[in-house]
Design an enzyme around this catalytic site. Structure first.
Site, PDB file in Angstrom:
ATOM      1  N   TYR A  57      23.631   7.456  -5.702  1.00  0.00           N
ATOM      2  CA  TYR A  57      23.246   6.118  -6.171  1.00  0.00           C
ATOM      3  C   TYR A  57      23.399   5.976  -7.679  1.00  0.00           C
ATOM      4  O   TYR A  57      23.729   4.889  -8.172  1.00  0.00           O
ATOM      5  CB  TYR A  57      21.830   5.765  -5.687  1.00  0.00           C
ATOM      6  CG  TYR A  57      21.866   5.402  -4.221  1.00  0.00           C
ATOM      7  CD1 TYR A  57      21.537   6.326  -3.239  1.00  0.00           C
ATOM      8  CD2 TYR A  57      22.315   4.138  -3.823  1.00  0.00           C
ATOM      9  CE1 TYR A  57      21.640   6.007  -1.898  1.00  0.00           C
ATOM     10  CE2 TYR A  57      22.428   3.809  -2.481  1.00  0.00           C
ATOM     11  CZ  TYR A  57      22.098   4.747  -1.521  1.00  0.00           C
ATOM     12  OH  TYR A  57      22.213   4.435  -0.191  1.00  0.00           O
ATOM     13  N   ARG A  60      26.927   5.015  -8.137  1.00  0.00           N
ATOM     14  CA  ARG A  60      27.188   3.607  -7.809  1.00  0.00           C
ATOM     15  C   ARG A  60      26.560   2.690  -8.867  1.00  0.00           C
ATOM     16  O   ARG A  60      27.146   1.667  -9.231  1.00  0.00           O
ATOM     17  CB  ARG A  60      26.639   3.293  -6.411  1.00  0.00           C
ATOM     18  CG  ARG A  60      27.435   4.007  -5.307  1.00  0.00           C
ATOM     19  CD  ARG A  60      26.948   3.666  -3.948  1.00  0.00           C
ATOM     20  NE  ARG A  60      27.113   2.250  -3.671  1.00  0.00           N
ATOM     21  CZ  ARG A  60      26.382   1.604  -2.759  1.00  0.00           C
ATOM     22  NH1 ARG A  60      25.439   2.267  -2.080  1.00  0.00           N
ATOM     23  NH2 ARG A  60      26.571   0.315  -2.535  1.00  0.00           N
ATOM     24  N   GLN A  90      24.781  -8.745   1.297  1.00  0.00           N
ATOM     25  CA  GLN A  90      24.492  -7.358   1.675  1.00  0.00           C
ATOM     26  C   GLN A  90      24.669  -6.446   0.458  1.00  0.00           C
ATOM     27  O   GLN A  90      24.278  -5.290   0.491  1.00  0.00           O
ATOM     28  CB  GLN A  90      25.438  -6.879   2.780  1.00  0.00           C
ATOM     29  CG  GLN A  90      25.354  -7.676   4.058  1.00  0.00           C
ATOM     30  CD  GLN A  90      26.476  -7.329   4.993  1.00  0.00           C
ATOM     31  OE1 GLN A  90      26.335  -6.497   5.898  1.00  0.00           O
ATOM     32  NE2 GLN A  90      27.627  -7.958   4.788  1.00  0.00           N
ATOM     33  N   VAL A  92      24.431  -4.611  -3.081  1.00  0.00           N
ATOM     34  CA  VAL A  92      23.323  -4.167  -3.948  1.00  0.00           C
ATOM     35  C   VAL A  92      23.726  -4.278  -5.419  1.00  0.00           C
ATOM     36  O   VAL A  92      22.959  -3.918  -6.298  1.00  0.00           O
ATOM     37  CB  VAL A  92      22.892  -2.718  -3.589  1.00  0.00           C
ATOM     38  CG1 VAL A  92      22.324  -2.669  -2.176  1.00  0.00           C
ATOM     39  CG2 VAL A  92      24.036  -1.719  -3.749  1.00  0.00           C
ATOM     40  N   HIS A 108      19.850  -6.127   1.465  1.00  0.00           N
ATOM     41  CA  HIS A 108      19.911  -4.658   1.468  1.00  0.00           C
ATOM     42  C   HIS A 108      19.402  -4.068   0.158  1.00  0.00           C
ATOM     43  O   HIS A 108      19.671  -2.914  -0.150  1.00  0.00           O
ATOM     44  CB  HIS A 108      21.349  -4.178   1.745  1.00  0.00           C
ATOM     45  CG  HIS A 108      21.788  -4.465   3.140  1.00  0.00           C
ATOM     46  ND1 HIS A 108      23.090  -4.303   3.560  1.00  0.00           N
ATOM     47  CD2 HIS A 108      21.122  -4.930   4.216  1.00  0.00           C
ATOM     48  CE1 HIS A 108      23.192  -4.636   4.837  1.00  0.00           C
ATOM     49  NE2 HIS A 108      22.012  -5.038   5.251  1.00  0.00           N
ATOM     50  N   SER A 175      32.724  -6.889   6.937  1.00  0.00           N
ATOM     51  CA  SER A 175      33.307  -6.537   8.248  1.00  0.00           C
ATOM     52  C   SER A 175      32.405  -7.024   9.381  1.00  0.00           C
ATOM     53  O   SER A 175      32.709  -6.848  10.553  1.00  0.00           O
ATOM     54  CB  SER A 175      33.478  -5.016   8.341  1.00  0.00           C
ATOM     55  OG  SER A 175      32.205  -4.388   8.170  1.00  0.00           O
ATOM     56  N   ALA A 215      39.507 -12.388  -1.658  1.00  0.00           N
ATOM     57  CA  ALA A 215      38.380 -13.286  -1.961  1.00  0.00           C
ATOM     58  C   ALA A 215      38.585 -13.981  -3.300  1.00  0.00           C
ATOM     59  O   ALA A 215      38.304 -15.182  -3.434  1.00  0.00           O
ATOM     60  CB  ALA A 215      37.080 -12.484  -1.992  1.00  0.00           C
TER      61      ALA A 215
HETATM   62  N1  APR Z   1      38.979  -9.804  -0.481  1.00  0.00           N
HETATM   63  C1  APR Z   1      38.386 -10.174   0.687  1.00  0.00           C
HETATM   64  N2  APR Z   1      37.913  -9.301   1.592  1.00  0.00           N
HETATM   65  C2  APR Z   1      38.029  -7.987   1.293  1.00  0.00           C
HETATM   66  C3  APR Z   1      38.628  -7.517   0.096  1.00  0.00           C
HETATM   67  C4  APR Z   1      39.111  -8.491  -0.804  1.00  0.00           C
HETATM   68  N3  APR Z   1      39.679  -8.139  -1.964  1.00  0.00           N
HETATM   69  N4  APR Z   1      38.591  -6.154   0.115  1.00  0.00           N
HETATM   70  C5  APR Z   1      38.000  -5.803   1.266  1.00  0.00           C
HETATM   71  N5  APR Z   1      37.677  -6.893   1.980  1.00  0.00           N
HETATM   72  C6  APR Z   1      37.006  -6.969   3.279  1.00  0.00           C
HETATM   73  C7  APR Z   1      37.483  -5.942   4.280  1.00  0.00           C
HETATM   74  O1  APR Z   1      38.594  -6.470   5.009  1.00  0.00           O
HETATM   75  C8  APR Z   1      36.235  -5.785   5.165  1.00  0.00           C
HETATM   76  O2  APR Z   1      36.240  -6.752   6.199  1.00  0.00           O
HETATM   77  O3  APR Z   1      35.642  -6.700   3.049  1.00  0.00           O
HETATM   78  C9  APR Z   1      35.076  -6.089   4.203  1.00  0.00           C
HETATM   79  C10 APR Z   1      34.322  -4.847   3.781  1.00  0.00           C
HETATM   80  O4  APR Z   1      33.661  -4.368   4.913  1.00  0.00           O
HETATM   81  P1  APR Z   1      32.641  -3.149   4.718  1.00  0.00           P
HETATM   82  O5  APR Z   1      33.303  -2.098   3.880  1.00  0.00           O
HETATM   83  O6  APR Z   1      32.146  -2.797   6.075  1.00  0.00           O
HETATM   84  O7  APR Z   1      31.462  -3.751   3.830  1.00  0.00           O
HETATM   85  P2  APR Z   1      30.238  -4.629   4.323  1.00  0.00           P
HETATM   86  O8  APR Z   1      30.643  -5.515   5.457  1.00  0.00           O
HETATM   87  O9  APR Z   1      29.674  -5.282   3.110  1.00  0.00           O
HETATM   88  O10 APR Z   1      29.203  -3.487   4.853  1.00  0.00           O
HETATM   89  C11 APR Z   1      27.947  -3.946   5.300  1.00  0.00           C
HETATM   90  O11 APR Z   1      27.209  -1.660   5.607  1.00  0.00           O
HETATM   91  O12 APR Z   1      26.935   0.514   4.949  1.00  0.00           O
HETATM   92  C12 APR Z   1      26.338  -0.718   5.009  1.00  0.00           C
HETATM   93  O13 APR Z   1      24.627  -1.325   3.563  1.00  0.00           O
HETATM   94  C13 APR Z   1      26.015  -1.205   3.636  1.00  0.00           C
HETATM   95  O14 APR Z   1      25.846  -3.485   2.913  1.00  0.00           O
HETATM   96  C14 APR Z   1      26.698  -2.557   3.564  1.00  0.00           C
HETATM   97  C15 APR Z   1      26.899  -2.906   5.019  1.00  0.00           C
END
Ligand code: APR
Length: 228
Positions: A57, A60, A90, A92, A108, A175, A215
Site C-alpha cells: 500500500y 500504491r 471503487q 482508492v 472501497h 470490469s 476513458a
Molecule cells: N480507458 C477505459 N477503460 C479502461 C482503460 C482506459 N484507459 N484501461 C483499462 N480500462 C478498463 C479495463 O478494460 C477493465 O474493464 O478498466 C477496467 C479495469 O478493471 P479492473 O482492473 O478489474 O478494475 P476495477 O473494475 O476497478 O476493480 C474493481 O477490484 O480488486 C478490487 O478493490 C479492487 O476496486 C477494485 C475492484
C-alpha cells in the site's frame, strides 16, 4: 427559477485512472497479475505479514502522489456546471477530488488515509509524519483505510439511492467483476440513459450503451454530447 440540473451518476473503476499511470487490477500487467489478493488485500494477510501489506500500500500511495488527474477526471469536474454530478468510485486514489469533483463516494476506501483497527479513527496521510504501520495512541498498528476482500464496503445504501434517482448513469473504467459495487447497475431506472465506457468487457449490462475505448477520450466526448 433555473431548471433543475439532470442527475448524472458516475460509477468508476481503475480504468479511469489508468491514463494517469495508475495500475488497474485485472488487465494485463494489472496488480492482481503480480500480487496474490490473499497476500496483500485481506485482513488475514495483514495479520500474517503486515510488512508485505504495508509495503504494497505504501507503493500504491506513492504512485497516487505522483499521478495527475487525466481528461476523464477533469471532464467530470467540469460537467458539474450542467449536471448534478455524483461519483461512486471503487478507486482508492483521490484523482476525482484533485480534478475538482465535489461529490465523490469511495466505496472501497481511500489510500490517502490510515485507520486504527482498534478505534476505527481515520488519519490523513497527507502530513508526512503519519504512516500506515505507525502505532495509534491505543497501540494498534495503523492500517490502510482500504476495504479488503471479505470486508464490508462503505456507503452502499447512499450509492443505491443515487443510481435509482439518476437521469443518466455512466459506468467508466471498471470490469464490473466485484460485488456489491457491480450490482449497482441493476438499480438504474428504465427511463435513465445509461452508458458504459471501458476497453474490454465480458458482457454489457442490459440497457447500457457500450462505448469501447479510452476513458480520457470517450468520457469528455460523451459528456459534450449529453450537454448539447
Ligand atoms: N480507458 C477505459 N477503460 C479502461 C482503460 C482506459 N484507459 N484501461 C483499462 N480500462 C478498463 C479495463 O478494460 C477493465 O474493464 O478498466 C477496467 C479495469 O478493471 P479492473 O482492473 O478489474 O478494475 P476495477 O473494475 O476497478 O476493480 C474493481 O477490484 O480488486 C478490487 O478493490 C479492487 O476496486 C477494485 C475492484
Amino acid at each position: 427559477m433555473a431548471a433543475a440540473k439532470p442527475n448524472l451518476v458516475v460509477l468508476s473503476g481503475a480504468g479511469i485512472s489508468a491514463e494517469s499511470g495508475l495500475a488497474t487490477f485485472r488487465d494485463n500487467g494489472g496488480l492482481w497479475n503480480n500480487y496474490s489478493v490473499y497476500d496483500v488485500a485481506t485482513p488475514e494477510a495483514f495479520h500474517k505479514n503486515p510488512e508485505l501489506v504495508l509495503d504494497f500500500y505504501n507503493q500504491r500511495r506513492n504512485d497516487v502522489r505522483k499521478a495527475k488527474p487525466n481528461p476523464a477526471h477533469e471532464a467530470l469536474a467540469e460537467a458539474e456546471e450542467q449536471f448534478n454530478v455524483h461519483i461512486v468510485t471503487q478507486n482508492v486514489d483521490d484523482l476525482h477530488e484533485r480534478a475538482g469533483s465535489s461529490n465523490v463516494i469511495h466505496v472501497h476506501g481511500l489510500i490517502t488515509q490510515a485507520r486504527s483497527s482498534v478505534t476505527q479513527e481515520l488519519y490523513e496521510l497527507a502530513d508526512k509524519d503519519i504512516q500506515i504501520g505507525d502505532k495509534c495512541p491505543q497501540g494498534a498498528q495503523l492500517r490502510p483505510h482500504v476495504v479488503w476482500f471479505g470486508e464490508y464496503i462503505y456507503h452502499m445504501d447512499e450509492a443505491v439511492q443515487l443510481v435509482e434517482n439518476a437521469d443518466i448513469v455512466v459506468v467508466v473504467g471498471t470490469s464490473l467483476s466485484v460485488f456489491p459495487f457491480a450490482g449497482l447497475v441493476e438499480y438504474a431506472s428504465p427511463e435513465a440513459k445509461c452508458y458504459l465506457i471501458t476497453q474490454d468487457l465480458d458482457q454489457v449490462p442490459t440497457g447500457f450503451e457500450y462505448r469501447q475505448g479510452s476513458a480520457s477520450q470517450l468520457l469528455p466526448k460523451l459528456l459534450t454530447e449529453l450537454t448539447n
